[in-house]
Scaffold this motif. Structure first.
Motif, PDB file in Angstrom:
ATOM      1  N   GLN A  64       0.826  -1.202   0.000  1.00 45.35           N
ATOM      2  CA  GLN A  64       0.000   0.000   0.000  1.00 45.35           C
ATOM      3  C   GLN A  64       0.861   1.253   0.000  1.00 45.35           C
ATOM      4  O   GLN A  64       0.569   2.231  -0.698  1.00 45.35           O
ATOM      5  CB  GLN A  64      -0.930   0.004   1.212  1.00 45.35           C
ATOM      6  CG  GLN A  64      -1.923   1.166   1.214  1.00 45.35           C
ATOM      7  CD  GLN A  64      -2.793   1.175   2.450  1.00 45.35           C
ATOM      8  OE1 GLN A  64      -2.279   1.146   3.571  1.00 45.35           O
ATOM      9  NE2 GLN A  64      -4.096   1.217   2.281  1.00 45.35           N
ATOM     10  N   VAL A  65       1.948   1.235   0.775  1.00 46.10           N
ATOM     11  CA  VAL A  65       2.850   2.388   0.814  1.00 46.10           C
ATOM     12  C   VAL A  65       3.468   2.638  -0.560  1.00 46.10           C
ATOM     13  O   VAL A  65       3.536   3.768  -1.049  1.00 46.10           O
ATOM     14  CB  VAL A  65       3.950   2.172   1.876  1.00 46.10           C
ATOM     15  CG1 VAL A  65       5.035   3.233   1.744  1.00 46.10           C
ATOM     16  CG2 VAL A  65       3.348   2.210   3.271  1.00 46.10           C
ATOM     17  N   LEU A  66       3.918   1.552  -1.206  1.00 47.58           N
ATOM     18  CA  LEU A  66       4.537   1.696  -2.521  1.00 47.58           C
ATOM     19  C   LEU A  66       3.541   2.219  -3.551  1.00 47.58           C
ATOM     20  O   LEU A  66       3.864   3.093  -4.367  1.00 47.58           O
ATOM     21  CB  LEU A  66       5.111   0.353  -2.978  1.00 47.58           C
ATOM     22  CG  LEU A  66       6.326  -0.160  -2.199  1.00 47.58           C
ATOM     23  CD1 LEU A  66       6.710  -1.551  -2.674  1.00 47.58           C
ATOM     24  CD2 LEU A  66       7.511   0.793  -2.349  1.00 47.58           C
ATOM     25  N   SER A  67       2.322   1.690  -3.533  1.00 44.70           N
ATOM     26  CA  SER A  67       1.320   2.137  -4.496  1.00 44.70           C
ATOM     27  C   SER A  67       0.902   3.579  -4.230  1.00 44.70           C
ATOM     28  O   SER A  67       0.654   4.347  -5.164  1.00 44.70           O
ATOM     29  CB  SER A  67       0.093   1.218  -4.450  1.00 44.70           C
ATOM     30  OG  SER A  67      -0.502   1.238  -3.170  1.00 44.70           O
ATOM     31  N   GLY A  86      -0.958   3.135  10.786  1.00 41.71           N
ATOM     32  CA  GLY A  86      -2.203   3.596  10.186  1.00 41.71           C
ATOM     33  C   GLY A  86      -2.052   3.822   8.693  1.00 41.71           C
ATOM     34  O   GLY A  86      -0.990   3.605   8.102  1.00 41.71           O
ATOM     35  N   SER A  87      -3.134   4.269   8.070  1.00 44.63           N
ATOM     36  CA  SER A  87      -3.156   4.467   6.624  1.00 44.63           C
ATOM     37  C   SER A  87      -2.310   5.668   6.230  1.00 44.63           C
ATOM     38  O   SER A  87      -2.235   6.661   6.964  1.00 44.63           O
ATOM     39  CB  SER A  87      -4.590   4.669   6.150  1.00 44.63           C
ATOM     40  OG  SER A  87      -5.384   3.535   6.409  1.00 44.63           O
ATOM     41  N   PRO A  88      -1.684   5.610   5.060  1.00 41.61           N
ATOM     42  CA  PRO A  88      -0.914   6.758   4.559  1.00 41.61           C
ATOM     43  C   PRO A  88      -1.824   7.967   4.352  1.00 41.61           C
ATOM     44  O   PRO A  88      -3.007   7.831   4.039  1.00 41.61           O
ATOM     45  CB  PRO A  88      -0.346   6.251   3.232  1.00 41.61           C
ATOM     46  CG  PRO A  88      -0.389   4.763   3.328  1.00 41.61           C
ATOM     47  CD  PRO A  88      -1.570   4.434   4.175  1.00 41.61           C
ATOM     48  N   LEU A  89      -1.253   9.155   4.529  1.00 39.52           N
ATOM     49  CA  LEU A  89      -1.977  10.407   4.314  1.00 39.52           C
ATOM     50  C   LEU A  89      -1.471  11.048   3.031  1.00 39.52           C
ATOM     51  O   LEU A  89      -0.266  11.126   2.794  1.00 39.52           O
ATOM     52  CB  LEU A  89      -1.779  11.364   5.493  1.00 39.52           C
ATOM     53  CG  LEU A  89      -2.267  10.858   6.856  1.00 39.52           C
ATOM     54  CD1 LEU A  89      -1.890  11.852   7.953  1.00 39.52           C
ATOM     55  CD2 LEU A  89      -3.770  10.641   6.850  1.00 39.52           C
TER      56      LEU A  89
END
Length: 227
Positions: free
Chosen positions: A94-97, A205-208
């Protein structure tokens, strides 16, 4: 052998059990893991069988049942470890995308935005039903509203562009709402903006994502990628 008997025998037995515990510690393996406890149990079971009373032999059914319980616990530990590894892998993906979104235009379900002196604010209205009139009400931070007629539209997406020069809007914070024909609920508004930055919270947590004109929002609030 019950669990209570196993614990008592573990505390009182030396020799093979002590050697097993020392080997576990030397190899850096968790002594409380199911695998370590199973190895210790087998060592104690062998010691007990070797020293059993020939006239009153032990019941092997209890040993088989206890070994089956250890196997179930070990399977649960392995499954938990696999799930944790999978979660870490998904977070990394998710971080990479998300990092690849920098510079791209996205759409977010929102109704507040910052308007510059020249750059227009685009977006779309999600009409659930056909409407004989669709109007945008653009309200500034002082409560002054400007109406932008979009005309009649069938059900579906209605694109719009808020041009500050054409509408005489000054730079600042604005809120947009939608007027439709009587009897219909106000539809959802999607605002567009370019992703300027992606930030990963230090506490997890989710990326901002920082979107031009919309500010910093969680990644999962993005409803569409691309203009």
């Amino acid at each position: 052998m019950t669990i209570a008997q196993f614990n008592a025998l573990s505390a009182d037995t030396s020799g093979a059990a002590t050697t097993t515990g020392g080997a576990i510690a030397a190899n850096g393996v968790d002594a409380n893991s199911a695998s370590s406890l199973q190895n210790e149990f087998i060592s104690l079971m062998v010691a007990q069988i070797q020293n059993q009373d020939p006239l009153n032999p032990l019941d092997g059914t209890e040993y088989v049942s206890q070994l089956a319980q250890f196997s179930q616990v070990q399977s649960t530990e392995n499954m938990t470890s696999l799930m944790q590894n999978s979660m870490v892998l998904l977070d990394n993906m998710q971080v990479l995308s998300t990092a690849g979104l920098v510079g791209q235009t996205v759409l977010v379900s929102a109704n507040q935005f910052e308007l510059g002196a020249e750059a227009p604010q685009s977006g779309k209205v999600e009409l659930e039903y056909a409407s004989s009139q669709v109007n945008l009400l653009i309200t500034d931070e002082f409560g002054q509203s400007t109406k932008l007629p979009l005309g009649a539209h069938p059900a579906g997406d209605v694109d719009f562009t808020i041009d500050p020069q054409e509408l005489g809007l000054k730079p600042g914070s604005y809120q947009v709402t939608v007027e439709v024909q009587d009897g219909q609920a106000s539809p959802n508004v999607l605002l567009a903006g370019a992703v300027e930055q992606v930030r990963i919270p230090s506490n997890g947590g989710s990326p901002l994502v920082n979107i031009a004109g919309l500010g910093s929002i969680p990644f999962y609030q993005i409803t569409q990628f691309g203009a």
